[in-house]
Design an enzyme around this catalytic site. Sequence first.
Site, PDB file in Angstrom:
ATOM      1  N   HIS A 155       0.849  -1.198   0.000  1.00 36.91           N
ATOM      2  CA  HIS A 155       0.000   0.000   0.000  1.00 36.91           C
ATOM      3  C   HIS A 155       0.890   1.254   0.000  1.00 36.91           C
ATOM      4  CE1 HIS A 155      -2.653   3.179   1.436  1.00 36.91           C
ATOM      5  NE2 HIS A 155      -3.624   2.475   0.873  1.00 36.91           N
TER       6      HIS A 155
ATOM      7  N   GLU B 171      -4.312   1.718  -7.164  1.00 41.51           N
ATOM      8  CA  GLU B 171      -4.570   2.834  -6.263  1.00 41.51           C
ATOM      9  C   GLU B 171      -3.654   4.000  -6.599  1.00 41.51           C
ATOM     10  OE1 GLU B 171      -6.574   0.841  -2.550  1.00 41.51           O
ATOM     11  OE2 GLU B 171      -4.703   1.828  -2.088  1.00 41.51           O
TER      12      GLU B 171
ATOM     13  N   GLY C 283      -7.167   9.195   0.088  1.00 44.65           N
ATOM     14  CA  GLY C 283      -7.376  10.149   1.179  1.00 44.65           C
ATOM     15  C   GLY C 283      -7.944  11.488   0.722  1.00 44.65           C
TER      16      GLY C 283
HETATM   17  P1  PGA Z   1      -9.396   6.006   1.151  1.00 38.15           P
HETATM   18  O1  PGA Z   1      -8.390   4.804   1.287  1.00 38.15           O
HETATM   19  O2  PGA Z   1     -10.637   5.480   0.487  1.00 38.15           O
HETATM   20  O3  PGA Z   1      -9.662   6.431   2.563  1.00 38.15           O
HETATM   21  O4  PGA Z   1      -8.739   7.030   0.307  1.00 38.15           O
HETATM   22  C1  PGA Z   1      -8.237   3.920   0.232  1.00 38.15           C
HETATM   23  C2  PGA Z   1      -6.957   3.171   0.294  1.00 38.15           C
HETATM   24  O5  PGA Z   1      -5.936   3.728   0.752  1.00 38.15           O
HETATM   25  O6  PGA Z   1      -6.937   2.020  -0.109  1.00 38.15           O
END
Ligand code: PGA
Length: 265
Positions: free
Chosen positions: A102, A174, A180
């Site tokens: 991540h 992502e 975020g």
């Molecule tokens: P978020 O997180 O939806 O709060 O942006 C997603 C992620 O980091 O996988």
Amino acid sequence: MNEVFSLRKPIVGISFKNYINSIRDACYVVEQFDKLTGKENEIDQVIFPSLGTIYPVSAILKDSNIAVGAQNISPAKEGAYTGEISISSIIDMGGRYVEIGHAERRIIFKETQKMINEKVKLTLELGLIPFLCIGEEVKFENLAQIRGDLEKQILESLVDVSPSLISNIVLAYEPVWAIGQQESADHSYVHHSHDLIRDILNELYGETVAKKVRIIYGGSVSKNNVSKLVNSSNVDGVFVGRFGHLPLNYKRIVDIVKEQKENSI
Ligand code: PGA
């Protein structure tokens, strides 16, 4: 059932990151999740609780259709790795998925591609499913740049991984700049990136493997944007963060993914 659906079951993952950290809160929330979507079997679901709560959460979900995953593991199964969590403990606690690479791990904890590769290999070797996160750090204007970046990340993460195991991986696209935020990346941008990723997999590992890998989108997914995000045959689900922590919002996201994917049949 259409070909895509039978090859790749849609999947929704949700990470609690370090937002829900007490055992009491995590258990309360997960009980609600289980009541709302725990019997769902047309799509896969997996919760990644804060690591310190994984054991009681896993006990609650023992007979549920919602699986449990670890947000991180040590790159080695055992040994002198102070402070890390071994995949053996995850397996012992009933975990079936492992989130790997991540952006917060890469950026804050300086996780390297080599470590990510070791974690992917270990996870596959022990029969768990990696949720491998990839994504560009900045928003590129042209597709060739995105492609180059994603291809590099895929290649480096999958060094020495046997093609027969690659199809077990869930690739979570992502884009770092969309995590975020108030809004996700634009759906058409996401669809293009997913097409590119499928294409890269095709080129690197052949069509049979590429067709089986589930590619999901993560980064500010909510009940308001999920419908458009998953409205493409190369988007096999979503990886949800903050906007799914309220159980009813999570259920809505699951329902929308299910509806969209059923309608595409
Ligand atoms: P978020 O997180 O939806 O709060 O942006 C997603 C992620 O980091 O996988």
